[in-house]
Write a protein that holds these residues in place. Structure first.
Motif: not given
Length: 334
Positions: A77-83
């Motif tokens: 995931y990316d750092a925000a767990l959104t992507g």
């Protein structure tokens, strides 16, 4: 590591029935060292495997993961767990093979990963080069090829035999009972189909994942070379690291204990909407019912009666699968 992964004996690999009873029924990972060593596919080493994949290529397009140098092959995931920290591209399989094999020896920065390619669609006929006596004849291989990578800890809903065809792979495994301590991410926004244990790659003492500290020592870790294989039962968590510049895996997925087409996952999803938000006391009551009729820790619920009086609780193979399914479908249709 709290314990070693058991190795299969020769008798367990003699045929599909022996493998099912001796390896699969206990539902524990089993090391199959050298099980694929004599595959015709492995002749010629890593370059030979790539050449063979080109020869069997059916000309279809496939999805490839592309990660920049900064992720160091850790598709996540990316750092925000959104992507996600990688992008997906569609391209011809032969082009994906060319890009992966062509850049394996050169530091071009990006890492590439192309996986879960069913042989019957992408490399028809290649199954003749990947024989395993202990697999059912209907189980066909899937191909995974890429650079050095770290695939996040996940589970599969099928039984899995994974065979290293080129490079080395390190498997880190946790039992299904660890699910509550791995801090599993979203089940409907995943990297490649299955949710992942977010805590597994965390540093010791990470305050976000306190329960995982009690699980670190439970990890089973094993490293496989070309020709080695491992059996991973369904629902066992596993992180997979490809350790060399060019890595190729061949795996086989199947459900060795299915009574029909319905999957346990579907039953769990229905239980989530039917039970999960009911009051705690009612959930406890339904847990007792599930234990009694489904999980059966005390044995068959009608063991005290003659078998002819078991009705739909008799063997599924005697027509009860169809009867129960028909009743459930009628209820779902309202």
């Amino acid at each position: 590591m709290s314990g070693a992964i058991a190795a299969a004996d020769a008798e367990a690999l003699a045929d599909a029935e022996a493998f099912r009873e001796r390896v699969m029924v206990p539902a524990r990972p089993v090391l199959l060292r050298g099980a694929a060593r004599n595959w015709p596919l492995l002749e010629g080493g890593a370059n030979g495997v790539v050449d063979t994949l080109h020869r069997f290529d059916a000309g279809r397009e496939a999805e490839i993961f592309v990660g920049q140098a900064a992720i160091e092959g850790r598709y996540y995931y990316d750092a925000a767990l959104t992507g996600f920290n990688f992008v997906r591209e569609e391209l011809a399989t032969r082009e994906g093979l060319r890009r992966i094999a062509g850049s394996a020896a050169g530091p071009d920065g990006e890492t590439l990963y192309m996986g879960s390619l069913p042989s019957e669609r992408y490399f028809p006929g290649i199954e003749r080069l990947t024989p395993l006596l202990f697999l059912p004849d209907t189980v066909l291989p899937r191909i995974w090829i890429g650079h050095a990578s770290n695939v996040a800890c996940h589970y599969d809903m099928m039984d899995n035999v994974a065979c290293v065809a080129a490079g080395r792979r390190r498997f880190t495994l946790f039992p299904p009972s660890a699910i509550g301590d791995l801090y599993v991410g979203p089940i409907d926004r995943t990297l490649a189909g299955q949710p992942v244990g977010l805590a597994v790659d965390s540093a010791p003492g990470d305050p976000r994942y306190p329960r995982f500290e009690t699980r670190r020592q439970d990890a089973l870790v094993v490293e496989l070379e070309a020709g080695d294989a491992i059996y991973i039962p369904k629902l066992w968590w596993h992180k997979v690291e490809a350790l060399d510049a060019l890595n190729i895996l061949v795996n086989f997925w199947w459900d060795g204990f299915a009574a029909g087409p319905d999957r346990p996952w579907a039953a769990m999803l229905l239980a989530m909407i039917a039970i999960a938000e009911r009051p705690e006391a009612e959930r406890a009551a339904w847990r007792a019912w599930f234990d009694h009729y489904v999980f059966r820790p005390g044995g068959h619920p009608l063991a005290f009666l003659p078998e002819e009086q078991h009705g739909i609780l008799g063997p599924l193979a005697d027509g009860n699968y169809r009867r129960i399914r028909a009743a459930a479908m009628q209820m779902l249709r309202g």
